[in-house]
Design a protein around this motif. Sequence first.
Motif, PDB file in Angstrom:
ATOM      1  N   THR A 133      -3.612 -25.737  10.409  1.00 34.07           N
ATOM      2  CA  THR A 133      -3.990 -24.403   9.964  1.00 34.07           C
ATOM      3  C   THR A 133      -3.056 -23.369  10.560  1.00 34.07           C
ATOM      4  O   THR A 133      -2.495 -23.572  11.648  1.00 34.07           O
ATOM      5  CB  THR A 133      -5.429 -24.028  10.376  1.00 34.07           C
ATOM      6  N   ALA A 159      -1.971 -26.565   2.981  1.00 40.22           N
ATOM      7  CA  ALA A 159      -2.015 -27.661   2.018  1.00 40.22           C
ATOM      8  C   ALA A 159      -1.050 -28.755   2.464  1.00 40.22           C
ATOM      9  O   ALA A 159       0.051 -28.436   2.909  1.00 40.22           O
ATOM     10  CB  ALA A 159      -1.637 -27.149   0.634  1.00 40.22           C
ATOM     11  N   ALA A 161      -4.952 -29.891   2.555  1.00 37.13           N
ATOM     12  CA  ALA A 161      -6.110 -29.772   3.439  1.00 37.13           C
ATOM     13  C   ALA A 161      -7.031 -30.974   3.204  1.00 37.13           C
ATOM     14  O   ALA A 161      -6.975 -31.603   2.152  1.00 37.13           O
ATOM     15  CB  ALA A 161      -6.856 -28.468   3.156  1.00 37.13           C
ATOM     16  N   GLY A 164     -12.718 -31.162   0.569  1.00 40.25           N
ATOM     17  CA  GLY A 164     -13.831 -30.262   0.803  1.00 40.25           C
ATOM     18  C   GLY A 164     -13.481 -28.995   1.552  1.00 40.25           C
ATOM     19  O   GLY A 164     -14.320 -28.125   1.734  1.00 40.25           O
ATOM     20  N   ILE A 165     -12.228 -28.869   2.003  1.00 42.90           N
ATOM     21  CA  ILE A 165     -11.770 -27.647   2.675  1.00 42.90           C
ATOM     22  C   ILE A 165     -10.644 -27.067   1.834  1.00 42.90           C
ATOM     23  O   ILE A 165      -9.627 -27.719   1.614  1.00 42.90           O
ATOM     24  CB  ILE A 165     -11.298 -27.931   4.117  1.00 42.90           C
ATOM     25  N   ALA A 166     -10.851 -25.853   1.350  1.00 49.13           N
ATOM     26  CA  ALA A 166      -9.867 -25.231   0.457  1.00 49.13           C
ATOM     27  C   ALA A 166      -8.636 -24.782   1.230  1.00 49.13           C
ATOM     28  O   ALA A 166      -8.739 -24.066   2.224  1.00 49.13           O
ATOM     29  CB  ALA A 166     -10.500 -24.038  -0.255  1.00 49.13           C
ATOM     30  N   ALA A 167      -7.469 -25.218   0.773  1.00 50.08           N
ATOM     31  CA  ALA A 167      -6.212 -24.788   1.378  1.00 50.08           C
ATOM     32  C   ALA A 167      -5.966 -23.320   1.044  1.00 50.08           C
ATOM     33  O   ALA A 167      -6.344 -22.842  -0.026  1.00 50.08           O
ATOM     34  CB  ALA A 167      -5.060 -25.636   0.861  1.00 50.08           C
ATOM     35  N   HIS A 168      -5.374 -22.629   1.971  1.00 52.98           N
ATOM     36  CA  HIS A 168      -4.954 -21.230   1.831  1.00 52.98           C
ATOM     37  C   HIS A 168      -6.120 -20.255   1.658  1.00 52.98           C
ATOM     38  O   HIS A 168      -5.909 -19.123   1.255  1.00 52.98           O
ATOM     39  CB  HIS A 168      -3.915 -21.066   0.723  1.00 52.98           C
ATOM     40  N   ARG A 169      -7.314 -20.684   1.989  1.00 54.12           N
ATOM     41  CA  ARG A 169      -8.469 -19.770   1.981  1.00 54.12           C
ATOM     42  C   ARG A 169      -8.768 -19.388   3.425  1.00 54.12           C
ATOM     43  O   ARG A 169      -9.106 -20.244   4.241  1.00 54.12           O
ATOM     44  CB  ARG A 169      -9.696 -20.445   1.366  1.00 54.12           C
ATOM     45  N   HIS A 171     -10.586 -18.335   6.736  1.00 54.22           N
ATOM     46  CA  HIS A 171     -11.940 -18.498   7.273  1.00 54.22           C
ATOM     47  C   HIS A 171     -11.974 -17.907   8.675  1.00 54.22           C
ATOM     48  O   HIS A 171     -11.044 -18.127   9.454  1.00 54.22           O
ATOM     49  CB  HIS A 171     -12.314 -19.980   7.437  1.00 54.22           C
TER      50      HIS A 171
END
Length: 194
Positions: A133, A159, A161, A164-169, A171
């Motif tokens: 990350t 990416a 990722a 179930g974990i969105a890349a480039h989002r 958090h």
Amino acid sequence: MPLHLPPAPAPALRSVLTALGSPTAVREARTPSLRMAQGPATPELPLPVHVLDRITPATGSATRLAGWRFLIRCGDRAVAAADTMLTPDGWAFSRFFEGPYITATERALRQAESMKQSYQARLLSVPELYMLTLWLHGDVTADGAAGHPAETDILVPLAPAPPGIAAHRPHRVAELLPVLTHRLTPAPLLSSPA
């Protein structure tokens, strides 16, 4: 707002520059993009790489500095990256590599530059999930080689990722660490009938 990059240790940068100047190191790097690059290759965007060793609901997270990563730019794009590591003799070149994390890192850094708040950029690796990350630390004056994620810091999974974990989002740490804790905590064993 501007994105702040902590200064890399001078010996780490020198070790990368020395490796880039060594035909043997570049030839043996197994990075076709770096071997075939035309023109000068320069190390840019130094990022401290922290490893998330432990996440527990009771104690929070434990991180350690694993090294510094430099994106290697040739012309208008990054073609590879160089990692350094701390040895008993000081900072040393570790390896050149390429792959999806290079473009994902550049994308996440551009994304972070458009945020309203200023952040210090770092990388956070979660080896148990094969996850990397961009860690946006809220204290831009902090020592980039020290500390652990604050609840208000931002983590941007690169990416690829984990499922179930969105890349480039982006958090907040307080939102993503519980998800990672759940993923890393082994399921309780079912008791067997007597």
